[in-house]
Design a protein around this motif. Structure first.
Motif, PDB file in Angstrom:
ATOM      1  N   LEU A   1       0.845  -1.203   0.000  1.00 15.70           N
ATOM      2  CA  LEU A   1       0.000   0.000   0.000  1.00 15.70           C
ATOM      3  C   LEU A   1       0.872   1.241   0.000  1.00 15.70           C
ATOM      4  O   LEU A   1       0.659   2.165  -0.788  1.00 15.70           O
ATOM      5  CB  LEU A   1      -0.862   0.014   1.255  1.00 15.70           C
ATOM      6  N   GLU A   2       1.867   1.246   0.879  1.00 13.90           N
ATOM      7  CA  GLU A   2       2.735   2.409   0.993  1.00 13.90           C
ATOM      8  C   GLU A   2       3.555   2.632  -0.265  1.00 13.90           C
ATOM      9  O   GLU A   2       3.738   3.762  -0.706  1.00 13.90           O
ATOM     10  CB  GLU A   2       3.683   2.234   2.178  1.00 13.90           C
ATOM     11  N   LYS A   3       4.019   1.534  -0.851  1.00 13.42           N
ATOM     12  CA  LYS A   3       4.878   1.661  -2.030  1.00 13.42           C
ATOM     13  C   LYS A   3       4.068   1.843  -3.308  1.00 13.42           C
ATOM     14  O   LYS A   3       4.631   1.939  -4.398  1.00 13.42           O
ATOM     15  CB  LYS A   3       5.743   0.408  -2.159  1.00 13.42           C
ATOM     16  N   GLY A   4       2.746   1.816  -3.183  1.00 12.94           N
ATOM     17  CA  GLY A   4       1.907   2.040  -4.355  1.00 12.94           C
ATOM     18  C   GLY A   4       1.790   0.829  -5.267  1.00 12.94           C
ATOM     19  O   GLY A   4       1.402   0.959  -6.422  1.00 12.94           O
ATOM     20  N   ARG A   5       2.133  -0.369  -4.757  1.00 16.48           N
ATOM     21  CA  ARG A   5       1.936  -1.582  -5.565  1.00 16.48           C
ATOM     22  C   ARG A   5       0.504  -2.046  -5.356  1.00 16.48           C
ATOM     23  O   ARG A   5       0.214  -2.839  -4.462  1.00 16.48           O
ATOM     24  CB  ARG A   5       2.909  -2.680  -5.128  1.00 16.48           C
ATOM     25  N   LEU A   6      -0.375  -1.525  -6.163  1.00 19.53           N
ATOM     26  CA  LEU A   6      -1.800  -1.749  -5.937  1.00 19.53           C
ATOM     27  C   LEU A   6      -2.314  -2.906  -6.778  1.00 19.53           C
ATOM     28  O   LEU A   6      -1.743  -3.250  -7.805  1.00 19.53           O
ATOM     29  CB  LEU A   6      -2.579  -0.476  -6.273  1.00 19.53           C
ATOM     30  N   LEU A   7      -3.401  -3.491  -6.304  1.00 17.89           N
ATOM     31  CA  LEU A   7      -4.028  -4.590  -7.038  1.00 17.89           C
ATOM     32  C   LEU A   7      -5.290  -4.085  -7.706  1.00 17.89           C
ATOM     33  O   LEU A   7      -6.020  -3.262  -7.157  1.00 17.89           O
ATOM     34  CB  LEU A   7      -4.396  -5.718  -6.071  1.00 17.89           C
ATOM     35  N   PHE A   8      -5.524  -4.628  -8.884  1.00 15.54           N
ATOM     36  CA  PHE A   8      -6.778  -4.350  -9.572  1.00 15.54           C
ATOM     37  C   PHE A   8      -7.794  -5.400  -9.123  1.00 15.54           C
ATOM     38  O   PHE A   8      -7.432  -6.546  -8.886  1.00 15.54           O
ATOM     39  CB  PHE A   8      -6.542  -4.431 -11.080  1.00 15.54           C
ATOM     40  N   SER A   9      -9.048  -5.014  -8.986  1.00 19.08           N
ATOM     41  CA  SER A   9     -10.062  -6.037  -8.703  1.00 19.08           C
ATOM     42  C   SER A   9     -11.412  -5.605  -9.263  1.00 19.08           C
ATOM     43  O   SER A   9     -11.612  -4.433  -9.603  1.00 19.08           O
ATOM     44  CB  SER A   9     -10.159  -6.313  -7.207  1.00 19.08           C
ATOM     45  N   VAL A  10     -12.318  -6.564  -9.381  1.00 15.44           N
ATOM     46  CA  VAL A  10     -13.659  -6.232  -9.856  1.00 15.44           C
ATOM     47  C   VAL A  10     -14.313  -5.298  -8.836  1.00 15.44           C
ATOM     48  O   VAL A  10     -13.883  -5.225  -7.691  1.00 15.44           O
ATOM     49  CB  VAL A  10     -14.515  -7.496 -10.075  1.00 15.44           C
ATOM     50  N   HIS A  11     -15.367  -4.601  -9.258  1.00 15.87           N
ATOM     51  CA  HIS A  11     -15.932  -3.533  -8.424  1.00 15.87           C
ATOM     52  C   HIS A  11     -16.343  -4.009  -7.026  1.00 15.87           C
ATOM     53  O   HIS A  11     -16.054  -3.352  -6.031  1.00 15.87           O
ATOM     54  CB  HIS A  11     -17.130  -2.897  -9.141  1.00 15.87           C
ATOM     55  N   GLU A  12     -17.009  -5.173  -6.956  1.00 18.13           N
ATOM     56  CA  GLU A  12     -17.456  -5.653  -5.643  1.00 18.13           C
ATOM     57  C   GLU A  12     -16.294  -5.844  -4.679  1.00 18.13           C
ATOM     58  O   GLU A  12     -16.466  -5.756  -3.473  1.00 18.13           O
ATOM     59  CB  GLU A  12     -18.176  -7.002  -5.788  1.00 18.13           C
ATOM     60  N   GLU A  13     -15.121  -6.140  -5.232  1.00 22.16           N
ATOM     61  CA  GLU A  13     -13.962  -6.388  -4.382  1.00 22.16           C
ATOM     62  C   GLU A  13     -13.029  -5.190  -4.291  1.00 22.16           C
ATOM     63  O   GLU A  13     -11.967  -5.270  -3.681  1.00 22.16           O
ATOM     64  CB  GLU A  13     -13.205  -7.618  -4.900  1.00 22.16           C
ATOM     65  N   SER A  14     -13.428  -4.073  -4.907  1.00 24.74           N
ATOM     66  CA  SER A  14     -12.639  -2.851  -4.771  1.00 24.74           C
ATOM     67  C   SER A  14     -13.018  -2.122  -3.496  1.00 24.74           C
ATOM     68  O   SER A  14     -12.330  -1.200  -3.077  1.00 24.74           O
ATOM     69  CB  SER A  14     -12.878  -1.919  -5.956  1.00 24.74           C
ATOM     70  N   VAL A  15     -14.138  -2.499  -2.901  1.00 20.39           N
ATOM     71  CA  VAL A  15     -14.534  -1.959  -1.595  1.00 20.39           C
ATOM     72  C   VAL A  15     -14.246  -3.061  -0.566  1.00 20.39           C
ATOM     73  O   VAL A  15     -14.000  -4.202  -0.945  1.00 20.39           O
ATOM     74  CB  VAL A  15     -16.021  -1.536  -1.601  1.00 20.39           C
ATOM     75  N   PRO A  16     -14.276  -2.745   0.735  1.00 22.39           N
ATOM     76  CA  PRO A  16     -13.866  -3.758   1.720  1.00 22.39           C
ATOM     77  C   PRO A  16     -14.689  -5.050   1.660  1.00 22.39           C
ATOM     78  O   PRO A  16     -15.909  -5.016   1.598  1.00 22.39           O
ATOM     79  CB  PRO A  16     -14.087  -3.036   3.052  1.00 22.39           C
ATOM     80  N   CYS A  17     -13.980  -6.177   1.671  1.00 21.19           N
ATOM     81  CA  CYS A  17     -14.589  -7.494   1.787  1.00 21.19           C
ATOM     82  C   CYS A  17     -14.541  -7.908   3.252  1.00 21.19           C
ATOM     83  O   CYS A  17     -13.789  -7.340   4.045  1.00 21.19           O
ATOM     84  CB  CYS A  17     -13.819  -8.512   0.950  1.00 21.19           C
TER      85      CYS A  17
END
Ligand SMILES: *[C@@H]1O[C@H](CO)[C@@H](O)[C@H](O)[C@H]1NC(C)=O
Length: 476
Positions: free
Chosen positions: A123-139
């Protein structure tokens, strides 16, 4: 060996992601001010009177005047504060009234407001993951992070009673035990930061299944998608990934897994093998466990089956994503058993699927041979039945025409039949199969083939019977 073993244990421990809330209500963030800049010493600072807000004041700001909201708080870390001057600050202009923007409507279930990563370090280093919309918000299994040096206001309204997550970090403090967090929610800061009809709760177990866990947001699908505007897609056959709000151009690989499958190691494998290399660097990959309803005989809904869905997007036509999908399938063919994968297939937005090529010509040949055998057998059976007189070729019915004689008989039969409101029928022809072919012109009688609409239903006049015999009418 021991080192490898320890690494495997570590990576197999849990599959939960870090989700960070992007907006803040920090005084020093220029995006929070209606003029687009932080007020300076000659400005009048205004907070909307009708609002509640929690504001983080990182450093010392100089102001001329301040108008407070209905309810709110300033969080002052050491070194934060205000100085009030009479308005003569150089380099600040004549001074204007600057308003703090309203954060009331920012929603927990808005995918645009979260960043996802596999670890807090990522998160800090900006290595972000792509995910479908439902999983872009907290699971339900995720760790939720609000940046340590910030405060916020979020509407946590949900379609469900609560909003379960594994842990929540606020102002640098991590809550993972239920009672501590409930207490925090009731505190001054807690009530100003979290509002809405449902409240988040922590302590949901992390995902202990190495093959991944379902996100659990399908109940909020419409709420999540209401924030999304889908761009029109230009590919031939846009795909609709499970858990997404929009059609996409690209490819979807579906993976069936066995007990030794590890989602996080497999994600790393694809990252190292393909996504980190040319020509695939530009591709976005979203990998998650989804539940797909299975259909028995294409009709009867069956139990949900858990599958791994890999969404591949190249931001263009989807051709590059399709090439990658084929590479992933090849890798599964070679290494599937050691990876804990029992099968994989893909669909691409060009219309191609794994069935087209990768199952090979053998499958096509076998299919064709079976098809021909079935066809020949069918013809033989029909021929035998025909020879024995069990099956006859019926004469094709003519296009119905209506004659005056028929209308008269219809009117008569309808009168007599008006008590038949039951919409079922008996077919008297089944009682005597010989009747059908033996009566010549039975299907050809142009006076008799007829359908009439009435207020009580559709009447078919059965031509096998005398038009005057009212009992021959069907009601459907
Ligand atoms: C200011 O807020 C915006 C959006 O709300 C956010 O993207 C950005 O990171 C914030 N800036 C800083 C310096 O935190």
């Amino acid at each position: 060996m021991p080192v490898v073993f320890i690494l495997l244990c570590l990576s197999g421990a849990a599959e939960s992601l870090y989700k960070q809330w992007i907006p803040d209500t920090n005084y020093g963030n220029e995006t929070n001010w209606d003029k687009g800049s932080v007020p300076c010493g000659n400005d009048i600072v205004q907070f909307l009177a009708q609002r509640k807000v929690s504001v983080y004041v990182e450093t010392v700001y100089s102001i001329k005047e301040m108008r407070f909201p209905e309810d709110g708080e300033f969080i002052l870390p050491s070194g934060g504060g205000f100085t009030v001057n009479s308005g003569g600050e150089p380099g600040c202009g004549a001074g204007v009234t600057t308003q703090f923007k309203d954060a009331q409507s920012l929603q927990w279930f808005d995918p645009a407001l979260w960043k996802t990563a596999a670890s807090s370090d990522d998160l800090e280093k900006g290595r972000l993951l792509f995910s479908v919309h439902e999983e872009s918000v907290p699971c339900q299994h995720d760790d939720i992070v609000f940046r340590a040096d910030s405060t916020f206001r979020v509407d946590t309204s949900s379609n469900q009673q609560g909003v379960p997550v594994q842990s929540v970090s606020v102002l640098g403090q991590k809550f993972s035990g239920g009672s501590d967090f409930t207490q925090y929610l009731g505190s001054r800061s807690g009530t100003l930061q979290f509002h809405g009809s449902s409240k988040p709760s922590v302590g949901a177990s992390g995902c202990s299944d190495a093959s991944g866990c379902n996100c659990g947001n399908s109940a909020n699908h419409d709420r999540i998608c209401s924030k999304i505007k889908c761009a029109p897609m230009s590919c031939r056959k846009p795909l609709y990934p499970a858990g997404h709000c929009c059609d996409v151009c690209g490819a979807i690989v579906t993976v069936r897994y066995t007990s030794s499958f590890n989602l996080e190691s497999y994600r790393n494998r694809l990252q190292n093998l393909f996504l980190g290399r040319t020509p695939y660097r530009s591709i976005q990959m979203g990998m998650s466990k989804v539940l797909k309803s299975q259909w028995f005989l294409w009709m009867i809904p069956h139990a949900d089956e858990a599958l791994i869905q890999i969404v591949l997007l190249d931001g263009e036509s989807g051709a590059l994503a399709e090439t990658l999908a084929r590479d992933i399938l090849k890798d599964v063919q070679d290494q599937g058993s050691t990876l804990g994968i029992s099968g994989a297939e893909f669909q691409a937005s060009s219309g191609a699927t794994s069935g087209d090529r990768d199952q090979g010509n053998a499958g096509v040949v076998v299919g064709a041979v079976i098809g021909v055998i079935v066809l020949v057998a069918g013809i033989l059976v029909l021929a035998v039945l025909f020879r024995r007189g069990i099956v006859r070729i019926p004469t094709m019915p003519n296009i119905p025409t209506i004659s005056i004689a028929f209308l008269r008989s219809l009117a008569q039969s309808q009168q007599e039949n008006s008590e038949f409101t039951d919409h079922g029928f008996e077919n008297p022809m089944f009682d005597d199969p010989g009747l059908m072919p033996e009566v010549p012109g039975i299907y050809g009688g142009k006076d008799m083939n007829s359908i009439a609409m009435t207020s009580s239903g559709v009447y078919f006049t059965n031509p096998a019977f005398d038009a005057n015999e009212s009992s021959a009418d069907f009601t459907v």
